[in-house]
Design an enzyme around this catalytic site. Sequence first.
Site, PDB file in Angstrom:
ATOM      1  N   TRP A  20       0.853  -1.201   0.000  1.00  0.00           N
ATOM      2  CA  TRP A  20       0.000   0.000   0.000  1.00  0.00           C
ATOM      3  C   TRP A  20       0.881   1.241   0.000  1.00  0.00           C
ATOM      4  O   TRP A  20       1.882   1.297   0.717  1.00  0.00           O
ATOM      5  CB  TRP A  20      -0.898   0.032   1.242  1.00  0.00           C
ATOM      6  CG  TRP A  20      -2.305  -0.410   0.969  1.00  0.00           C
ATOM      7  CD1 TRP A  20      -2.743  -1.689   0.860  1.00  0.00           C
ATOM      8  CD2 TRP A  20      -3.450   0.433   0.770  1.00  0.00           C
ATOM      9  NE1 TRP A  20      -4.089  -1.708   0.611  1.00  0.00           N
ATOM     10  CE2 TRP A  20      -4.563  -0.416   0.551  1.00  0.00           C
ATOM     11  CE3 TRP A  20      -3.652   1.811   0.758  1.00  0.00           C
ATOM     12  CZ2 TRP A  20      -5.850   0.072   0.327  1.00  0.00           C
ATOM     13  CZ3 TRP A  20      -4.941   2.295   0.539  1.00  0.00           C
ATOM     14  CH2 TRP A  20      -6.019   1.429   0.321  1.00  0.00           C
ATOM     15  N   GLU A  65      -0.904  -6.266   7.524  1.00  0.00           N
ATOM     16  CA  GLU A  65      -0.285  -7.597   7.354  1.00  0.00           C
ATOM     17  C   GLU A  65       1.192  -7.606   7.783  1.00  0.00           C
ATOM     18  O   GLU A  65       1.835  -8.670   7.801  1.00  0.00           O
ATOM     19  CB  GLU A  65      -0.400  -8.064   5.899  1.00  0.00           C
ATOM     20  CG  GLU A  65      -1.795  -8.510   5.488  1.00  0.00           C
ATOM     21  CD  GLU A  65      -2.807  -7.386   5.385  1.00  0.00           C
ATOM     22  OE1 GLU A  65      -2.471  -6.350   4.768  1.00  0.00           O
ATOM     23  OE2 GLU A  65      -3.916  -7.511   5.936  1.00  0.00           O
ATOM     24  N   CYS A  94       3.092   2.454   5.257  1.00  0.00           N
ATOM     25  CA  CYS A  94       2.651   3.854   5.271  1.00  0.00           C
ATOM     26  C   CYS A  94       1.130   3.882   5.274  1.00  0.00           C
ATOM     27  O   CYS A  94       0.503   3.347   4.357  1.00  0.00           O
ATOM     28  CB  CYS A  94       3.194   4.565   4.039  1.00  0.00           C
ATOM     29  SG  CYS A  94       2.479   6.204   3.816  1.00  0.00           S
ATOM     30  N   VAL A  95       0.574   4.467   6.317  1.00  0.00           N
ATOM     31  CA  VAL A  95      -0.883   4.609   6.390  1.00  0.00           C
ATOM     32  C   VAL A  95      -1.207   6.094   6.318  1.00  0.00           C
ATOM     33  O   VAL A  95      -0.673   6.902   7.095  1.00  0.00           O
ATOM     34  CB  VAL A  95      -1.456   4.006   7.692  1.00  0.00           C
ATOM     35  CG1 VAL A  95      -2.968   3.828   7.557  1.00  0.00           C
ATOM     36  CG2 VAL A  95      -0.810   2.678   8.022  1.00  0.00           C
ATOM     37  N   ASP A 107     -11.160   9.347   5.039  1.00  0.00           N
ATOM     38  CA  ASP A 107     -12.364   9.999   5.554  1.00  0.00           C
ATOM     39  C   ASP A 107     -13.033   9.218   6.676  1.00  0.00           C
ATOM     40  O   ASP A 107     -13.962   9.716   7.310  1.00  0.00           O
ATOM     41  CB  ASP A 107     -13.390  10.167   4.421  1.00  0.00           C
ATOM     42  CG  ASP A 107     -12.851  11.096   3.343  1.00  0.00           C
ATOM     43  OD1 ASP A 107     -12.044  11.986   3.695  1.00  0.00           O
ATOM     44  OD2 ASP A 107     -13.226  10.922   2.169  1.00  0.00           O
ATOM     45  N   THR A 108     -12.589   7.999   6.905  1.00  0.00           N
ATOM     46  CA  THR A 108     -13.273   7.155   7.900  1.00  0.00           C
ATOM     47  C   THR A 108     -12.304   6.792   9.028  1.00  0.00           C
ATOM     48  O   THR A 108     -11.083   7.004   8.900  1.00  0.00           O
ATOM     49  CB  THR A 108     -13.756   5.841   7.240  1.00  0.00           C
ATOM     50  OG1 THR A 108     -12.597   5.027   6.964  1.00  0.00           O
ATOM     51  CG2 THR A 108     -14.523   6.104   5.950  1.00  0.00           C
ATOM     52  N   HIS A 136     -11.094   4.119   9.667  1.00  0.00           N
ATOM     53  CA  HIS A 136     -10.269   2.969   9.286  1.00  0.00           C
ATOM     54  C   HIS A 136      -8.789   3.211   9.590  1.00  0.00           C
ATOM     55  O   HIS A 136      -8.076   2.322  10.061  1.00  0.00           O
ATOM     56  CB  HIS A 136     -10.456   2.706   7.781  1.00  0.00           C
ATOM     57  CG  HIS A 136     -10.219   1.285   7.384  1.00  0.00           C
ATOM     58  ND1 HIS A 136     -11.056   0.261   7.751  1.00  0.00           N
ATOM     59  CD2 HIS A 136      -9.232   0.708   6.656  1.00  0.00           C
ATOM     60  CE1 HIS A 136     -10.594  -0.876   7.271  1.00  0.00           C
ATOM     61  NE2 HIS A 136      -9.484  -0.629   6.609  1.00  0.00           N
TER      62      HIS A 136
HETATM   63  C1  DLZ Z   1      -7.622  -0.794   3.587  1.00  0.00           C
HETATM   64  C2  DLZ Z   1      -6.435   0.098   3.712  1.00  0.00           C
HETATM   65  C3  DLZ Z   1      -6.589   1.494   3.698  1.00  0.00           C
HETATM   66  C4  DLZ Z   1      -7.906   2.158   3.561  1.00  0.00           C
HETATM   67  N1  DLZ Z   1      -5.530   2.302   3.773  1.00  0.00           N
HETATM   68  C5  DLZ Z   1      -4.293   1.780   3.909  1.00  0.00           C
HETATM   69  C6  DLZ Z   1      -3.155   2.611   4.016  1.00  0.00           C
HETATM   70  O1  DLZ Z   1      -3.199   3.845   3.962  1.00  0.00           O
HETATM   71  N2  DLZ Z   1      -1.943   2.008   4.164  1.00  0.00           N
HETATM   72  C7  DLZ Z   1      -1.788   0.648   4.244  1.00  0.00           C
HETATM   73  O2  DLZ Z   1      -0.662   0.172   4.405  1.00  0.00           O
HETATM   74  N3  DLZ Z   1      -2.858  -0.157   4.119  1.00  0.00           N
HETATM   75  C8  DLZ Z   1      -4.084   0.361   3.954  1.00  0.00           C
HETATM   76  N4  DLZ Z   1      -5.172  -0.450   3.842  1.00  0.00           N
HETATM   77  C9  DLZ Z   1      -4.951  -1.928   3.780  1.00  0.00           C
HETATM   78  C10 DLZ Z   1      -4.820  -2.597   5.159  1.00  0.00           C
HETATM   79  O3  DLZ Z   1      -3.547  -2.378   5.724  1.00  0.00           O
HETATM   80  C11 DLZ Z   1      -5.000  -4.118   5.000  1.00  0.00           C
HETATM   81  O4  DLZ Z   1      -4.148  -4.592   3.984  1.00  0.00           O
HETATM   82  C12 DLZ Z   1      -6.434  -4.496   4.654  1.00  0.00           C
HETATM   83  O5  DLZ Z   1      -7.313  -3.934   5.587  1.00  0.00           O
HETATM   84  C13 DLZ Z   1      -6.622  -6.032   4.601  1.00  0.00           C
HETATM   85  O6  DLZ Z   1      -6.299  -6.607   5.865  1.00  0.00           O
END
Ligand code: DLZ
Length: 168
Positions: free
Chosen positions: A31, A67, A88-89, A93-94, A96
């Site tokens: 991601w 993961e 990196c997250v 908007d939610t 999550h």
């Molecule tokens: C679903 C999701 C979202 C919305 N955003 C990110 C993110 O910014 N960065 C990231 O590494 N992963 C994101 N994911 C995926 C979740 O980490 C995960 O892979 C899924 O929820 C499946 O378990």
Amino acid sequence: MASKNHNLSDYDINSVPSAEGMKVGIVVSEWNQNITGALLQGAQDTLLKNGVRQEDITIMTVPGSFELVHGAQKMTKLPFDAIIAIGCVIRGDTPHFDYICEGTTYGLARLNATQPIPVIYGLITTNDMQQALDRCGGKLGNKGDECAITAIKMADFDRKVRQSHEIF
Ligand code: DLZ
């Protein structure tokens, strides 16, 4: 967190122990690959620059940051001296964002505390893409560099603990 004046790529070379013979596993999330790829590059370059051999670096990918916990846990079962988890997250908007950050952070912290080798926290959690770009080789340096130095220092810490135990 006070990171305004702190460059993530800065470190005192004299404080870095010898990395000779160290084996490092890196688990990296797909991601936001533009960010995690740059973090991975930083980590790899800094490990190599400080004496870890290319053949002693193993890179595995997982789909998302959530993961990383499973990926890192599997890798702690292999003969590495340290594991670096890179992800990196970016806030959406939610809520999550909060759940992924919390679950991943807690999971990695738990592994770090319970597994015999250090698990290094290379998760960037930001409000937007620009903040992430600033931390993967932008104006605030590269968190991958910081993780590599931390991995070497923690692997050395464990080495020293083992040695002191052998002496006494
Ligand atoms: C679903 C999701 C979202 C919305 N955003 C990110 C993110 O910014 N960065 C990231 O590494 N992963 C994101 N994911 C995926 C979740 O980490 C995960 O892979 C899924 O929820 C499946 O378990």
